[in-house]
Scaffold this motif. Structure first.
Motif, PDB file in Angstrom:
ATOM      1  N   GLY A 224       0.949  -1.287  -0.273  1.00 46.39           N
ATOM      2  CA  GLY A 224       0.224  -0.084   0.181  1.00 46.39           C
ATOM      3  C   GLY A 224       0.877   1.567  -0.321  1.00 46.39           C
ATOM      4  N   THR A 227       2.391   1.978  -3.608  1.00 52.89           N
ATOM      5  CA  THR A 227       1.220   1.800  -4.332  1.00 52.89           C
ATOM      6  C   THR A 227       1.259   4.179  -3.971  1.00 52.89           C
ATOM      7  N   GLY A 228       1.032   4.511  -2.898  1.00 54.61           N
ATOM      8  CA  GLY A 228       1.156   5.510  -2.900  1.00 54.61           C
ATOM      9  C   GLY A 228       2.504   6.371  -3.319  1.00 54.61           C
ATOM     10  N   ALA A 256      -5.351   3.275  -6.372  1.00 56.01           N
ATOM     11  CA  ALA A 256      -5.912   2.992  -4.893  1.00 56.01           C
ATOM     12  C   ALA A 256      -6.925   1.437  -5.653  1.00 56.01           C
ATOM     13  N   SER A 259      -4.068  -1.539  -5.998  1.00 53.07           N
ATOM     14  CA  SER A 259      -2.804  -1.846  -4.699  1.00 53.07           C
ATOM     15  C   SER A 259      -4.099  -2.303  -4.320  1.00 53.07           C
ATOM     16  N   CYS A 277      -2.285   3.049   1.902  1.00 59.61           N
ATOM     17  CA  CYS A 277      -2.258   3.458   0.739  1.00 59.61           C
ATOM     18  C   CYS A 277      -3.075   5.027   0.113  1.00 59.61           C
TER      19      CYS A 277
END
Length: 515
Positions: A224, A227-228, A256, A259, A277
């Motif tokens: 998470g 990905t963020g 989002a 993810s 995320c």
């Protein structure tokens, strides 16, 4: 026969499906309108309103169909986990006040992780011991373990709708943070239990579940956060806002959701992944978009979460009148009520078993800091907030005891109907009493004073780096010793300071953030 092999029955089924969706959307709109009028009501909140409207709608459909059906739509746990849960959890991470969340991170993790293990053990053991005594048998060992995780998942919506985030920041942060972490932990533990070889329950099996849980927890969190950060870097480097704010918002929402789906694909926890995320995106990515996009994302994500929550509670109200499950369950009314009463009792005991001891532990660990302690009144509210069960419990019960929303086993049908009753009872009864309880315990919502450390205070050495290679070795040693003593004395504040220093120096120049 229609072209392409489409039959008249298929057309009729499609028409019925469209009508069902239209009616459900109309009822959702009704929930929003009635919830608006009841917003200031002392007893009712939007969750209770949606459930009551669902029950009334289910009754009307039941009468209209002459007792054949009470549903507009059929519940599917995959629909819940793939489409409804992600926007709720992502918005929770995106809107969270990070300063309060991470300031109380250790306490939140104690409640949300350790608490689930304690509660799950008590509920599983208690149901295994008490169910046969009230005449309910037929469950397997895996079912009892599943019951523990199913009913360890809390629903703190009712309490959060009453608490004021600005007036009681500590209490709000603990209830909110525990609610999100609790849901994620329950789902992760539920999945770990499903993989367990119940024929060999020993210490090694328990260690396997524990190891699998921590692997899922850590891997999901890392996915998470990664990905963020990737989204933040893309927005900062490419500057989509020069041409279209729609691209910025779309990229954040889709990344989002990606993810979450990647986590599910890799057999990780999508809830944890999308939650962290959301936290990382709100910390970095949100500052890399235009002002219009910042305002829009806040409202879009909150709106999607609100609709999904209302949808779930509305369906729970309808599901209470599902005659198919009631007919399939051949358990007597007395036994069914005994099962529900036993579960509610075990939920209360399981929650009390960790809220009060862990609160005392948290106060002990923070005794040397200036953070407000968790008072006994706060502990009662935290205990009460976690007594209500919601959509996650429903979804896990359907996963454990049904196949595509249907079951042919009377024992499994009893557990599904019992879960629905417990969710309805705890949400309606405990939810009705939430506002009066909080008004009695916190009559004026007394402000919690959070004293901020004076940079010129005796503990100012905390704000110094551990080592500085430009200074004398003796000075470095004394500085490191002083900082380490602060780390032992006030670990959360120390870690927060050094993370903030690292964040400002290395992370924000690459991924963005507030200037």
């Amino acid at each position: 026969m229609w072209s392409g092999g489409l039959t008249l029955d298929d057309v009729n089924n499609d028409h019925i499906h469209i009508v069902s969706i239209s009616v459900f959307v109309a009822v959702l709109c009704l929930c929003i309108v009635i919830g608006h009028f009841l917003e200031e009501n002392r007893w009712v909140n939007e969750s209770i309103t949606a459930i009551l409207i669902g029950c009334i709608t289910g009754t009307i459909i039941l009468l209209w169909s002459k007792g054949k059906n009470s549903h507009i739509l059929r519940f599917d746990q995959e629909l819940f986990f793939i489409y409804l849960l992600p926007p709720i959890i992502f918005n929770a991470g995106f809107q969270v006040k990070k300063k309060q969340f991470f300031r109380n991170f250790l306490t939140i993790m104690l409640f949300g992780v350790v608490g689930v293990f304690v509660s799950s053990a008590i509920i599983s053991t208690g149901s295994w011991w008490l169910f046969p005594k009230i005449g309910f048998a037929g469950l397997l060992v895996r079912d009892y373990l599943g019951i523990g995780t199913i009913f360890s998942s809390t629903d703190t919506v009712c309490t959060l709708q009453v608490l004021n985030q600005d007036e009681t920041p500590l209490l709000y942060s603990l209830v909110f943070g525990e609610g999100v972490v609790n849901d994620a932990t329950s789902v992760v533990l539920f999945n770990a239990v499903q993989k367990l070889d119940v024929s060999r329950l020993d210490v090694w099996a328990a260690l396997y579940v524990l190891g699998d849980f921590f692997y899922l927890f850590l891997a999901s969190t890392v996915l998470g956060a990664a990905t963020g950060l990737l989204t933040a870097f893309a927005l900062k480097s490419l500057y989509f806002g020069r041409h279209s704010t729609d691209r910025e918002i779309s990229l954040m929402g889709l990344m989002a959701y990606l993810s979450y789906m990647l986590a599910e694909l890799l057999h990780l926890s999508g809830i944890l992944t999308v939650f962290f995320c959301g936290i990382v995106m709100s910390h970095y990515a949100w500052y890399n978009v235009t002002e219009n996009s910042r305002i829009t994302t806040r409202h879009i994500f909150a709106t999607m979460s609100y609709i999904a929550e209302t949808f779930i509670f509305l369906y729970v109200g309808m599901d209470a009148l599902d005659l198919e499950k009631w007919k399939m369950s051949k358990t007597s009314f007395k036994t069914s009520m005994g099962v529900c009463g036993t579960i509610i009792l075990l939920i209360a005991l399981g929650r009390a078993a960790f809220v009060f001891p862990l609160s005392a532990l948290s106060n002990y660990m923070n005794r040397s800091s200036e953070r407000t302690s968790i008072t006994f009144k706060h502990q009662i509210i935290i205990w009460w907030a976690g007594l209500m069960r919601g959509a996650v419990s429903i979804a896990l019960a359907f996963t454990q005891f049904t196949f595509s929303g249907l079951t042919q086993n009377p024992v499994d049908a009893t557990m599904v109907t019992s879960t629905v009753i417990v969710v309805l009872f705890t949400t309606l009864v405990f939810g009705f009493l939430t506002k009066p309880l909080i008004n009695v315990l916190l009559p004026h919502h007394a402000m919690e004073n959070h004293h901020h450390q004076d940079p010129n205070s005796p503990n100012a050495e905390l704000k110094l780096p551990l080592l500085n290679f430009e200074e004398h070795a003796t000075t470095n040693f004394l500085r490191a010793e002083s900082s380490l003593s602060m780390l032992i004395e006030r670990p959360i504040y120390t870690i927060h300071f050094y993370w903030k220093k690292f964040d400002n120096t290395y992370m924000r120049p690459i991924f963005g953030g507030p200037s």
